[in-house]
Design a protein around this motif. Sequence first.
Motif, PDB file in Angstrom:
ATOM      1  N   ARG A 156       0.856  -1.194   0.000  1.00 20.29           N
ATOM      2  CA  ARG A 156       0.000   0.000   0.000  1.00 20.29           C
ATOM      3  C   ARG A 156       0.889   1.241   0.000  1.00 20.29           C
ATOM      4  NH1 ARG A 156      -3.841  -1.944   4.929  1.00 20.29           N
ATOM      5  NH2 ARG A 156      -1.797  -2.681   5.634  1.00 20.29           N
ATOM      6  N   PRO A 157       0.408   2.342  -0.587  1.00 17.84           N
ATOM      7  CA  PRO A 157       1.223   3.564  -0.647  1.00 17.84           C
ATOM      8  C   PRO A 157       1.577   4.064   0.746  1.00 17.84           C
ATOM      9  CG  PRO A 157      -0.657   3.721  -2.133  1.00 17.84           C
ATOM     10  CD  PRO A 157      -0.874   2.505  -1.301  1.00 17.84           C
ATOM     11  N   GLY A 158       2.841   4.468   0.923  1.00 18.74           N
ATOM     12  CA  GLY A 158       3.284   5.028   2.192  1.00 18.74           C
ATOM     13  C   GLY A 158       3.571   4.000   3.258  1.00 18.74           C
ATOM     14  N   ARG A 159       3.413   2.699   2.938  1.00 21.12           N
ATOM     15  CA  ARG A 159       3.697   1.649   3.902  1.00 21.12           C
ATOM     16  C   ARG A 159       4.585   0.595   3.250  1.00 21.12           C
ATOM     17  NH1 ARG A 159      -2.217   0.206   6.572  1.00 21.12           N
ATOM     18  NH2 ARG A 159      -2.988   2.364   6.815  1.00 21.12           N
ATOM     19  N   PRO A 160       5.447  -0.035   4.026  1.00 20.31           N
ATOM     20  CA  PRO A 160       6.261  -1.111   3.445  1.00 20.31           C
ATOM     21  C   PRO A 160       5.393  -2.327   3.128  1.00 20.31           C
ATOM     22  CG  PRO A 160       6.632  -0.972   5.812  1.00 20.31           C
ATOM     23  CD  PRO A 160       5.789   0.201   5.456  1.00 20.31           C
ATOM     24  N   ALA A 161       5.680  -2.990   2.017  1.00 23.60           N
ATOM     25  CA  ALA A 161       4.952  -4.208   1.661  1.00 23.60           C
ATOM     26  C   ALA A 161       5.137  -5.239   2.762  1.00 23.60           C
ATOM     27  CB  ALA A 161       5.466  -4.749   0.329  1.00 23.60           C
ATOM     28  N   GLN A 162       4.081  -5.995   3.053  1.00 25.91           N
ATOM     29  CA  GLN A 162       4.150  -6.996   4.125  1.00 25.91           C
ATOM     30  C   GLN A 162       3.250  -8.179   3.803  1.00 25.91           C
ATOM     31  OE1 GLN A 162       2.759  -4.855   7.588  1.00 25.91           O
ATOM     32  NE2 GLN A 162       0.617  -4.970   6.965  1.00 25.91           N
ATOM     33  N   LEU A 163       3.545  -9.294   4.469  1.00 24.95           N
ATOM     34  CA  LEU A 163       2.744 -10.495   4.299  1.00 24.95           C
ATOM     35  C   LEU A 163       1.458 -10.381   5.108  1.00 24.95           C
ATOM     36  CD1 LEU A 163       5.562 -13.194   4.635  1.00 24.95           C
ATOM     37  CD2 LEU A 163       4.508 -12.371   2.523  1.00 24.95           C
TER      38      LEU A 163
END
Length: 434
Positions: free
Chosen positions: A326-333
């Motif tokens: 998501r924009p502004g957040r690090p990609a995560q599982l």
Amino acid sequence: MPVPIPRQRAIPAAESGQAQAASAVGGHLKEEAHRKEAAANTANGATLTLLLIEDDPAGSPIVPELLDSTGNPARVRTARNLTEAARLLTDDVHCILLDLALPAPGGHDDADELAVLKHVLELAPRHAVLALTASGDAERGAEAVRVGAQDYLFRDELDGRLLSRAIRYAVERKRSDTAERKLAEGRLRAQENRRLERGLLPTPLLEGSSLRFAARYRPGRSRALLGGDFYDTVRTPDGTVHAMIGDVCGHGPDEAALGVELRIAWRALTLAGLCGDELLGTLQEVLEHERGDDEIFATLCTVDIAPDGRRAGLCLAGHPSPLLARPGRPAQLLPYENNGPALGLLPGARWPRMQVELGSEWSLMLYTDGLIEGRVGRGKERLGQDGMVEMVRRQLAEGLRGENLLRAAVSEVRDLNGGELTDDVAVVLLDRVP
């Protein structure tokens, strides 16, 4: 045992095929010895071996003395008829010399002047054939070439130099024809594979949805059409988008076929209104009925995205959790704690459905373990989920999206592995951009 035949002497019965077997045991021993000699000659790659098919080889010596490329006398086997020729024809024979005057084999039309040649071509499809005909009968010789012989010569004009050159030409032309045929067959097979792939890989049913779809698929088996990985995406009439990715254990054609069956069953059940635990339980029944071995199982990940696109339900059956960016957040599982067992392992198993908040803008990547189990460098270290997350974060920061992101991810995983991946890889990406 076959030996080179000098001029002006009787042909040994064992070489010409005229000897009568003393017993069945003796015949088997002779054939076994002949096969061993053929294998030895082929392995050593030496003496030129010819098979002459002519009804009176002793009375009319058609073939003059020949030397092979090493200066050794060529080995000439002779047969009076096609029955003897079939017995003497082995893989070490370089060229067949066929007298077109030989009587037609039984059952063939006597009016067909090339019946014996057609029979030889059926008998020896991988061997070069040099047709021998009467002097001046060029029309018959040309017709023999049209039917399938590599060349023709006049019987009464043969000499060692001419015949040696013709044999070399015939052998090389046969090799060229064989290579060209294999190339054409390979091209045709590739075209058929592309058509089959278009039929077996899914076409997303997303009409009316604002979500963007991308996918990458690479079977692990060399030259394979499909592997055991499978995926699909459909939109049901209520506006919900359902996506799925799975992996049948194993990499053979049976596993690939089972993956296609499970994908088609998932689509049918989803369009029929099943979801979550009920859907996975029914898929497990399909797998149990269709698998060829009780040890076969399949992992599966399903998501159902609400019509507003802001939340989703997630079910995991022994499968890696999807990646959310998501924009502004690090990609995560996404959460993995309520993961259920793989399909086919536990009768009566249950698969909890987890509710996930997605937000207004997001990218959701579903993948199989082929993407995370490749090696990193020459050691035993694997990329793993953590390594994949870091890789995708970096690629997103570089501005990669959609097809470009998936292409870069699969390519980098392959490069880190030091070559082609041995496991199947399937990746699906869904994007929502307001």
